[in-house]
Design an enzyme around this catalytic site. Structure first.
Site, PDB file in Angstrom:
ATOM      1  CD1 TRP A 162      -2.940   1.544   0.552  1.00  0.00           C
ATOM      2  CD2 TRP A 162      -1.860   2.568   2.099  1.00  0.00           C
ATOM      3  NE1 TRP A 162      -3.362   2.535   1.170  1.00  0.00           N
ATOM      4  CE2 TRP A 162      -2.530   3.270   2.077  1.00  0.00           C
ATOM      5  CE3 TRP A 162      -0.518   2.793   3.040  1.00  0.00           C
ATOM      6  CZ2 TRP A 162      -2.852   4.507   2.535  1.00  0.00           C
ATOM      7  CZ3 TRP A 162      -0.571   3.858   3.681  1.00  0.00           C
ATOM      8  CH2 TRP A 162      -1.637   4.921   3.487  1.00  0.00           C
ATOM      9  CG  HIS A 163       3.387   2.385   3.166  1.00  0.00           C
ATOM     10  ND1 HIS A 163       2.790   1.401   3.939  1.00  0.00           N
ATOM     11  CD2 HIS A 163       3.698   3.300   4.043  1.00  0.00           C
ATOM     12  CE1 HIS A 163       2.409   1.891   4.909  1.00  0.00           C
ATOM     13  NE2 HIS A 163       3.097   3.233   5.198  1.00  0.00           N
ATOM     14  N   GLY A 164       3.670   1.661  -1.399  1.00  0.00           N
ATOM     15  CA  GLY A 164       4.542   2.132  -2.897  1.00  0.00           C
ATOM     16  C   GLY A 164       4.378   0.902  -3.580  1.00  0.00           C
TER      17      GLY A 164
END
Length: 503
Positions: A326-328
């Site tokens: 989700w962060h990247g």
């Protein structure tokens, strides 16, 4: 539009506040909601009008799906799970296209050798945040956990400008009721506390995060094959560690403050995470609203700890892998999530062993200082993968930190040459190093913003005065905050986006 910009502070914010309170005095709750929605759309559309259309379409779609799910649940009709699944799939599909399509195609091309391209895809502002926020709403609609509300309540819940860009990830139950008050009156106490939060957050972002980030750039922005000395690598990683925390927690403080000025209370998102005594404790303090989402809408639906320790550990690692993704869109983010999943697995196993040996001669206990040092070391290692451009760079940095010194000696290295060649004299670099040390001390030992501003009732005990750092609406505190604000304004000539700005 960025919180740390002159146009926001001196144009948008005064206009948004004035309109809100003017309409609030009249007593038309619907008018204040419309004003907030309009102001929030202007705030978002300042970056991109076309993607504002995507945001509004997402709101309309998810509100309609939520109402359909609630109707089916109350009517006890069978297709509830189907409608919920399709709605979540649609949200994730849009997110996957904009955020992960290039990543997926690149990996398919690397594995299969096929010549496939998707072209350049611009990531819409805040799509990761408002997608998760609305998925939680849909799931709670199916669980009968959503109170009666109208479209304006829902629209302001999603678009509310203090949290729209980078959170906190709001839960409908904690924000919608606050907007249903018939009158939105100006409250001096809330406005003063909100201003204090905003200034503290602005100082964190501009004075600390942006200043120390320059110490990390020569290492993490170097090309393939670059080498660094041990001390250079350590300074760069410490700068990254400080920058990520003060950048994101600074944004969260500003968001909490902007909402408080309006009389709205947002959840805190950080609670001195670098003072944690374990990784479990760290995730109770770091990006708290994301941790809550992952727990309630990923980990528990996967089975949580209800199916034995083995399945629990699998669910835990799976949740953190998804959290990393989700962060990247990159394998380094997956590794970052996987490392934290592994850390949590080890921490839970250690706690289970402690419980088993409690009361015996083999009882185990890790002193709090040792726990803090071990936790911080684990977090530092994971941040290297989070911030590195590639695995090669991450491993090179970690190798340099471990003493495989392939770079120049410290005093002749980038601290006094690379940065100086970029227009920053040595004295400026030394000032940034001092700021780095100050920021580390604040993160490790100082009280956080919510303790200072909202913790007064718990800080004062019977027969003892309130703690010296407790904020209060006084002339002395006003002077301190005004001076801090004015100094920060002088440092805003080059506005830098937040790490989570286009996310």
């Amino acid at each position: 539009m960025l919180f740390n910009s002159y146009v926001f502070i001196f144009a948008f914010l005064p206009a948004a506040l004035a309109g809100y309170f003017a309409l609030g005095r009249i007593g038309f709750g619907g008018a204040t909601k419309l004003w907030l929605i309009g102001a929030s759309c202007f705030f978002y559309g300042w970056w991109s009008v076309p993607f504002l259309g995507l945001l509004l379409a997402s709101i309309a779609f998810n509100y309609g799906c939520g109402q359909a799910i609630r109707h089916l649940v109350h009517a006890e009709r069978a297709p509830v799970r189907l409608v919920l699944t399709l709605a979540i799939a649609a949200n994730l599909g849009v997110l996957a296209w904009f955020k992960y399509a290039s990543f997926i195609v690149d990996n398919l091309r690397a594995v299969s050798g096929l010549d496939i391209e998707v072209g350049a895809i611009v990531l819409p502002l805040a799509i990761s945040f408002y997608t998760f926020q609305q998925i939680a709403y849909l799931v709670d609609c199916s669980r009968r956990r959503v109170a009666e509300h109208g479209f304006l309540d829902y629209a302001v819940f999603v678009t509310f400008y203090p949290q729209l860009i980078a959170g906190p990830i709001l839960h409908h139950s904690e924000i919608m009721p606050q907007f249903r008050r018939s009158r939105q009156r100006f409250r001096h106490e809330d406005f003063a506390a909100g201003a204090a939060f905003f200034v503290i957050g602005l100082v964190k972002k501009v004075v600390l995060a942006d200043s120390v980030s320059a110490l990390a750039d020569p290492v993490f922005r170097s090309g393939a094959g670059a080498s660094y000395g041990c001390l250079e690598a350590w300074i760069a990683v410490l700068a990254v560690t400080v920058r990520i925390y003060f950048d994101f927690s600074g944004y969260s403080d500003m968001a909490v403050g902007l909402a408080r000025m309006l009389g709205i209370r947002l959840p805190y998102n950080f609670n001195s995470p670098y003072q944690a005594v374990s990784i479990i404790d760290f995730w109770r303090r770091w990006h708290i609203t994301l941790s809550r989402f992952l727990r309630d809408y990923v980990y528990i639906p996967l089975g949580g700890n209800r199916r034995g320790p083995g399945r629990r550990y699998i669910n835990l690692v799976t949740t953190m892998l998804l959290g990393g993704l989700w962060h990247g869109a990159g394998w380094t983010f997956v590794v970052w999530g996987g490392l934290h999943g592994f850390y949590l697995l080890v921490n839970h196993a250690w706690q289970a062993l402690q419980r088993r040996l409690a009361g015996t001669v083999w009882a185990l206990r890790l002193p709090a200082p040792a726990g803090r040092m071990l936790t911080l070391a684990a977090v530092l290692i994971a941040w290297v993968f989070f911030h590195a451009a590639s695995f090669e760079q991450a491993l090179t940095v970690l190798g340099a930190m471990a003493g495989r010194d392939g770079g120049e000696p410290f005093l002749h290295g980038w601290v006094f040459t690379e940065l100086a060649r970029g227009g920053r004299p040595a004295v400026d670099v030394q000032a940034r190093l001092l700021l780095l040390l100050l920021a580390i001390a604040i993160a490790l030992f100082a009280p956080n913003s919510q303790t200072m501003i909202d913790g007064r009732a718990t800080l004062a005990t019977a027969g003892r005065p309130t703690a010296w750092f407790a904020w209060r609406p006084s002339a002395a505190w006003a002077a301190v905050l005004v001076l801090a604000f004015l100094f920060t304004l002088t440092q805003m000539s080059k506005v830098k986006a937040f790490i989570y700005f286009q996310f």
